[in-house]
Motif scaffolding. Structure first.
Motif, short mmCIF file in Angstrom:
data_model
loop_
_atom_site.label_atom_id
_atom_site.label_comp_id
_atom_site.label_asym_id
_atom_site.label_seq_id
_atom_site.Cartn_x
_atom_site.Cartn_y
_atom_site.Cartn_z
N THR A 132 43.30 32.68 45.07
CA THR A 132 43.17 32.70 46.54
C THR A 132 43.59 34.07 47.09
OG1 THR A 132 45.32 31.62 46.64
CG2 THR A 132 43.44 30.22 46.92
N LYS A 133 44.56 34.70 46.44
CA LYS A 133 44.96 36.04 46.88
C LYS A 133 43.82 37.03 46.67
CE LYS A 133 48.66 39.37 46.64
NZ LYS A 133 49.74 39.92 45.88
N ALA A 134 43.15 36.92 45.54
CA ALA A 134 42.02 37.82 45.26
C ALA A 134 40.92 37.64 46.31
CB ALA A 134 41.48 37.56 43.86
N LEU A 135 40.68 36.40 46.70
CA LEU A 135 39.64 36.14 47.72
C LEU A 135 40.09 36.65 49.09
CD1 LEU A 135 37.84 32.69 47.45
CD2 LEU A 135 36.85 34.96 47.50
N ALA A 136 41.35 36.43 49.42
CA ALA A 136 41.86 36.90 50.71
C ALA A 136 41.77 38.42 50.79
CB ALA A 136 43.30 36.43 50.91
N ASN A 137 42.13 39.11 49.69
CA ASN A 137 42.04 40.57 49.65
C ASN A 137 40.59 41.03 49.80
OD1 ASN A 137 44.75 40.94 49.39
ND2 ASN A 137 44.72 41.13 47.16
N TYR A 138 39.69 40.26 49.25
CA TYR A 138 38.26 40.59 49.34
C TYR A 138 37.79 40.44 50.80
CZ TYR A 138 33.22 39.98 48.73
OH TYR A 138 31.86 40.09 48.85
N PHE A 139 38.18 39.36 51.44
CA PHE A 139 37.73 39.12 52.82
C PHE A 139 38.39 40.06 53.83
CE2 PHE A 139 37.06 34.46 51.50
CZ PHE A 139 35.73 34.70 51.21
N TYR A 140 39.71 40.20 53.71
CA TYR A 140 40.44 40.89 54.79
C TYR A 140 40.70 42.36 54.51
CZ TYR A 140 41.04 36.15 56.42
OH TYR A 140 40.79 34.88 56.86
N GLU A 141 40.66 42.77 53.21
CA GLU A 141 40.95 44.19 52.91
C GLU A 141 39.82 44.84 52.14
OE1 GLU A 141 44.92 44.72 51.36
OE2 GLU A 141 45.62 43.06 52.60
N SER A 142 38.71 44.13 52.02
CA SER A 142 37.51 44.64 51.32
C SER A 142 37.81 45.11 49.90
CB SER A 142 36.86 45.78 52.11
OG SER A 142 36.58 45.34 53.41
N LYS A 143 38.80 44.49 49.25
CA LYS A 143 39.12 44.85 47.86
C LYS A 143 38.20 44.06 46.94
CE LYS A 143 44.01 46.01 48.11
NZ LYS A 143 45.36 45.48 47.89
#
Ligand SMILES: Cc1cc2nc3c(=O)[nH]c(=O)nc-3n(C[C@H](O)[C@H](O)[C@H](O)COP(=O)(O)OP(=O)(O)OC[C@H]3O[C@@H](n4cnc5c(N)ncnc54)[C@H](O)[C@@H]3O)c2cc1C
Length: 187
Positions: free
Chosen positions: A167-178
């Protein structure tokens, strides 16, 4: 499954009951096999039953014991301590109901732990399904045709431990474009 509908006006969104959503992340375990968007995920159901019980003639200090199966001694300070015993492991079984064979197998494992027949009172018998996949690695997948649909699955028997990382990886993808690590993406 209730219907999820796609709307292409006003920047594209999905509707589910009263919700209006830009992105959908399905975290459905084995139920993904009924999801029209992610029914092809390579999920193998592995059923596991557990028993909550009392030991009639034995008492163990609080803790986790293991021999073939685990035995968790709960609140042993009380007069009437309870124990949780688990878990059976039945590959390709997605029947959600507790089963007598699993109960018998768990009680045999309990006897093997103590080296003798054990009198128990069974308080509860539960079962759950571990959604595993061949390489036993949890994954994130983005739908190839609908990029606003995602799924997290394959958590197997380590979901409690690994879900936060996914979930952290997805959140970083959505909110920080990582970018999501390729190790977490379903190949
Ligand atoms: C026997 C057993 C032993 C385990 N041991 C461990 C362990 O040692 N360590 C550890 O970390 N974890 C352990 N786990 C936890 C396990 O890893 C996770 O439960 C498993 O990975 C499933 O997680 P999940 O959230 O993907 O799926 P689920 O737990 O199956 O959750 C999916 C949820 O989505 C809901 N759902 C599905 N479709 C819909 C829909 N259309 N609408 C609304 N709701 C829907 C379902 O009702 C369900 O509540 C164990 C689990 C079991 C069963």
């Amino acid at each position: 499954m209730k219907k999820l509908t796609k709307h292409d006006n006003e920047g594209a969104f999905w509707c589910y009951q009263t919700l209006r959503i830009k992105k959908v992340i399905f975290c459905q375990g084995v139920h993904t096999l009924q999801n029209p968007y992610f029914s092809e995920l390579p999920i193998i159901p592995i059923k596991g039953d557990t028993l909550t019980l009392k030991l009639k003639d034995h008492s163990l200090p609080e803790g986790l014991y293991y021999k073939k199966r685990w035995l968790h001694a709960l609140a042993t300070g009380s007069h009437n301590p309870q124990y949780r015993l688990g878990a059976s492991y039945e590959v390709d079984n997605s029947n959600p109901n507790p089963c007598k064979n699993a109960q018998a197998e768990l009680l045999q494992a309990l006897e093997a732990m103590f080296g003798e027949k054990i009198a128990v009172e069974i308080l509860e018998h539960k079962s759950g399904i571990r959604p595993t996949c061949k390489n036993a690695r949890p994954f994130i997948i983005q739908h190839p045709k609908y990029p606003s649909l995602f799924a997290i699955n394959g958590l197997g028997s380590k979901g409690t431990a690994t879900a936060p990382m996914l979930t952290k990886a997805l959140a970083n993808y959505f909110y920080e474009s990582k970018a999501i690590s390729t190790e977490l993406l379903l190949a």
